[in-house]
Design an enzyme around this catalytic site. Sequence first.
Site, PDB file in Angstrom:
ATOM      1  N   ASP A   9       0.795  -1.394   0.385  1.00 21.15           N
ATOM      2  CA  ASP A   9      -0.322   0.418  -0.324  1.00 21.15           C
ATOM      3  C   ASP A   9       1.102   1.481   0.169  1.00 21.15           C
ATOM      4  O   ASP A   9       1.871   1.979   0.874  1.00 21.15           O
ATOM      5  CB  ASP A   9      -1.016   0.307   1.029  1.00 21.15           C
ATOM      6  CG  ASP A   9      -1.509   0.919   2.048  1.00 21.15           C
ATOM      7  OD1 ASP A   9      -1.923   2.242   1.009  1.00 21.15           O
ATOM      8  OD2 ASP A   9      -3.234   0.727   2.332  1.00 21.15           O
ATOM      9  N   VAL A  32      -5.544   5.457  -6.339  1.00 22.42           N
ATOM     10  CA  VAL A  32      -4.152   5.344  -5.549  1.00 22.42           C
ATOM     11  C   VAL A  32      -4.427   6.635  -5.042  1.00 22.42           C
ATOM     12  O   VAL A  32      -4.099   7.684  -4.593  1.00 22.42           O
ATOM     13  CB  VAL A  32      -3.073   5.860  -6.709  1.00 22.42           C
ATOM     14  CG1 VAL A  32      -1.942   6.271  -5.538  1.00 22.42           C
ATOM     15  CG2 VAL A  32      -2.842   4.195  -6.560  1.00 22.42           C
ATOM     16  N   ASP A  33      -5.247   8.069  -6.313  1.00 17.55           N
ATOM     17  CA  ASP A  33      -5.490   9.034  -5.380  1.00 17.55           C
ATOM     18  C   ASP A  33      -6.300   9.167  -4.336  1.00 17.55           C
ATOM     19  O   ASP A  33      -5.881  10.594  -3.669  1.00 17.55           O
ATOM     20  CB  ASP A  33      -6.302  10.124  -6.815  1.00 17.55           C
ATOM     21  CG  ASP A  33      -5.794  11.515  -7.503  1.00 17.55           C
ATOM     22  OD1 ASP A  33      -5.582  11.793  -6.081  1.00 17.55           O
ATOM     23  OD2 ASP A  33      -7.131  12.292  -7.731  1.00 17.55           O
ATOM     24  N   SER A 121      -1.382   5.105 -14.459  1.00 19.61           N
ATOM     25  CA  SER A 121      -2.091   5.238 -15.597  1.00 19.61           C
ATOM     26  C   SER A 121      -2.540   3.485 -16.108  1.00 19.61           C
ATOM     27  O   SER A 121      -3.657   3.201 -16.780  1.00 19.61           O
ATOM     28  CB  SER A 121      -1.736   5.473 -17.025  1.00 19.61           C
ATOM     29  OG  SER A 121      -1.726   6.692 -17.072  1.00 19.61           O
ATOM     30  N   TYR A 125      -7.697   4.308 -16.045  1.00 16.24           N
ATOM     31  CA  TYR A 125      -6.999   5.633 -17.454  1.00 16.24           C
ATOM     32  C   TYR A 125      -6.147   3.985 -18.621  1.00 16.24           C
ATOM     33  O   TYR A 125      -5.438   4.491 -19.430  1.00 16.24           O
ATOM     34  CB  TYR A 125      -5.631   5.937 -17.501  1.00 16.24           C
ATOM     35  CG  TYR A 125      -5.973   7.247 -16.399  1.00 16.24           C
ATOM     36  CD1 TYR A 125      -7.640   7.339 -15.967  1.00 16.24           C
ATOM     37  CD2 TYR A 125      -5.455   8.688 -16.085  1.00 16.24           C
ATOM     38  CE1 TYR A 125      -7.920   8.858 -15.401  1.00 16.24           C
ATOM     39  CE2 TYR A 125      -5.251   9.327 -15.478  1.00 16.24           C
ATOM     40  CZ  TYR A 125      -6.428   9.671 -15.134  1.00 16.24           C
ATOM     41  OH  TYR A 125      -7.270  11.114 -14.259  1.00 16.24           O
TER      42      TYR A 125
END
Length: 173
Positions: A9, A32-33, A121, A125
């Site tokens: 993590d 993640v964001d 990404s 994405y």
Amino acid sequence: MRVTLVQGDITEQEVDAVVNAANSSLLGGGGVDGAIHRRGGPAILQECRLIRSCELPEGLPTGRAVATTAGELPARWVIHTVGPTYVAAEDRSGLLASCFRESLRIADELGAKVVAFPAISTGVYRYPLDEAARIAMRAVRETPTDVDEVRFVLFDAKSLAAFEAAYDDVFGA
């Protein structure tokens, strides 16, 4: 520079800087964001809002990076970068590589010696994991930096395996 690969993590990494696979709004999101914003607390969002109001009113462009506090994370800073969305008919590898180069440039400006990267990404994405891993490894290898350790923190075994293969290809281990 040493490159290390771990499964885990990214919000738990005790490093100088954690790289956030952000969206251009810098206001949090999923993956993640979202994890970085949740665990880091409101200080990160507060600085992101300040950056948006003063420096980047249109948002952070793809391939660029900016830094904020890490809030309650066990890191000193968060380096936010926006990866490209994968489109099979268009080569966006340069934009993805730029995320790593720009993040290392910001790390150098901050004086960060240990930086943790996610697999930028490869989530929503949709960048193919194997290709993204090779791009990441090449960009890190080719970017001059004062960073001592680049740590790729991969969420699952599949991601770790892809980055291990890319490491072997790029660094010849």
